[in-house]
Scaffold this active site. Structure first.
Site, mmCIF file in Angstrom:
data_model
loop_
_atom_site.group_PDB
_atom_site.id
_atom_site.type_symbol
_atom_site.label_atom_id
_atom_site.label_comp_id
_atom_site.label_asym_id
_atom_site.label_seq_id
_atom_site.Cartn_x
_atom_site.Cartn_y
_atom_site.Cartn_z
ATOM 1 N N SER A 104 -22.800 124.956 111.771
ATOM 2 C CA SER A 104 -22.808 126.129 110.882
ATOM 3 C C SER A 104 -21.540 126.152 110.033
ATOM 4 O O SER A 104 -20.510 125.621 110.418
ATOM 5 C CB SER A 104 -22.865 127.417 111.703
ATOM 6 O OG SER A 104 -23.959 127.394 112.574
HETATM 7 N N1 SAH Z 1 -23.368 126.117 117.247
HETATM 8 C C1 SAH Z 1 -23.698 124.816 116.764
HETATM 9 C C2 SAH Z 1 -24.805 124.889 115.760
HETATM 10 C C3 SAH Z 1 -25.850 123.863 116.042
HETATM 11 S S1 SAH Z 1 -27.348 124.080 115.166
HETATM 12 C C4 SAH Z 1 -22.457 124.102 116.246
HETATM 13 O O1 SAH Z 1 -21.385 124.686 116.243
HETATM 14 O O2 SAH Z 1 -22.566 122.932 115.907
HETATM 15 C C5 SAH Z 1 -28.341 124.889 116.368
HETATM 16 C C6 SAH Z 1 -28.692 124.112 117.588
HETATM 17 O O3 SAH Z 1 -29.638 124.889 118.318
HETATM 18 C C7 SAH Z 1 -29.350 122.754 117.362
HETATM 19 O O4 SAH Z 1 -28.570 121.762 117.934
HETATM 20 C C8 SAH Z 1 -30.705 122.875 118.072
HETATM 21 O O5 SAH Z 1 -31.125 121.690 118.732
HETATM 22 C C9 SAH Z 1 -30.411 123.978 119.067
HETATM 23 N N2 SAH Z 1 -31.575 124.668 119.612
HETATM 24 C C10 SAH Z 1 -32.725 125.063 118.990
HETATM 25 N N3 SAH Z 1 -33.551 125.660 119.867
HETATM 26 C C11 SAH Z 1 -32.910 125.645 121.075
HETATM 27 C C12 SAH Z 1 -33.257 126.098 122.388
HETATM 28 N N4 SAH Z 1 -34.428 126.688 122.672
HETATM 29 N N5 SAH Z 1 -32.357 125.917 123.379
HETATM 30 C C13 SAH Z 1 -31.162 125.318 123.145
HETATM 31 N N6 SAH Z 1 -30.792 124.856 121.937
HETATM 32 C C14 SAH Z 1 -31.643 125.022 120.910
#
Ligand code: SAH
Length: 259
Positions: A104
């Site tokens: 993000s």
């Molecule tokens: N906070 C992260 C943002 C990653 S993007 C950072 O700082 O990099 C969001 C993430 O949510 C992705 O990696 C995706 O695989 C994950 N995601 C989506 N659905 C999910 C679920 N049900 N449980 C765990 N992770 C999930």
């Protein structure tokens, strides 16, 4: 669902940072403070200078919590993105982290962290927090600066591993990375003072509200029914759940199961 608590083994020298400036540094020269952006990053003062400019922009953009600004200033975002993207690490932009997911943008990380802290606990910091969607681990590291304990869960094994590698040098023993479906929350760590989701679905899973402590707060993107997403805050009060819909956001989809 398999879940495991990672070990955080021994220190890895931060010279493992991207090596774009290593030729200069090898000559015993500290690279000069760079012109804004588009300069090689990775060691010493240059990354500090660029990061502090990012923090100034965040403050100008409305982030007021000193705790959050300090957290954003202390976590080195360039260690969480691929070497080829290091020059963009402190721009206010989301960046690809592999497997179709993104880190993000800093303003969103700061905004969500500030919302999670809320006015009441801004002074003392948060207790136990759950993050759904570890991705590369950046937000988890930021949360680690404002909360006593962080559980962060990721459904894609490749990214869970990536986050472990990214966080290992930081030796954050109170940040626990889990592999599993975050739509189920993580009951073993509940109740949580805060739950932050980095992926958005059409509704908020019941498990999240159940695992929220009384007085706790959930911050998550949620589909607005018109194809977009809005940031949603849910406060758990003795009178029930209080929902507040905030600005439009753009997060990757929340998916069920693991992969
Ligand atoms: N906070 C992260 C943002 C990653 S993007 C950072 O700082 O990099 C969001 C993430 O949510 C992705 O990696 C995706 O695989 C994950 N995601 C989506 N659905 C999910 C679920 N049900 N449980 C765990 N992770 C999930």
């Amino acid at each position: 669902m398999t879940q495991r608590r990672p070990g955080f083994p021994s220190w890895i020298a931060s010279s493992a940072s991207p090596s774009a400036v290593s030729a200069k540094a090898g000559q015993g020269q500290v690279p000069r403070a760079p012109a804004p952006m588009h300069v090689p990053l990775g060691v010493g003062m240059d990354s500090i200078a660029v990061r502090s400019r990012m923090v100034q922009r965040l403050a100008r953009g409305g982030v007021t919590s000193e705790k959050v600004l300090q957290a954003m200033s202390s976590v080195e975002r360039h260690h969480f993105v691929d070497t080829a993207l290091v020059n963009q690490a402190y721009e206010d932009t989301s960046l690809p982290i592999g497997l179709g997911q993104t880190i993000s943008k800093p303003s969103v990380v700061a905004r969500m962290t500030e919302l999670l802290l809320g006015a009441e606990c801004a002074q003392g910091g948060l207790g136990r927090v759950l993050e759904v969607g570890t991705g590369c681990g950046y937000q988890a590291a930021v949360l680690g600066r404002v909360a006593r304990e962080v559980y962060s869960i990721e459904r894609l094994r490749g990214l869970h591993e990536k986050a472990r590698n990214n966080l290992r040098p930081l030796r954050l023993a109170h940040v626990h990375l889990l592999f599993g479906d975050g739509m189920l929350g993580y009951a073993q760590g509940a109740p949580y003072a805060g739950i932050l989701a980095a992926a958005g679905g059409e509704s908020i899973p019941d498990a999240w509200c159940e695992q929220l402590a009384m007085g706790g707060r959930l911050v998550a993107p949620m589909g607005n029914g018109a194809g977009g997403q809005s940031l949603l805050v849910i406060d758990k009060t003795p009178y029930g759940l209080k929902r507040t819909v905030l600005e439009a956001v753009n997060f990757v989809p929340l998916k069920s199961g693991i992969a």
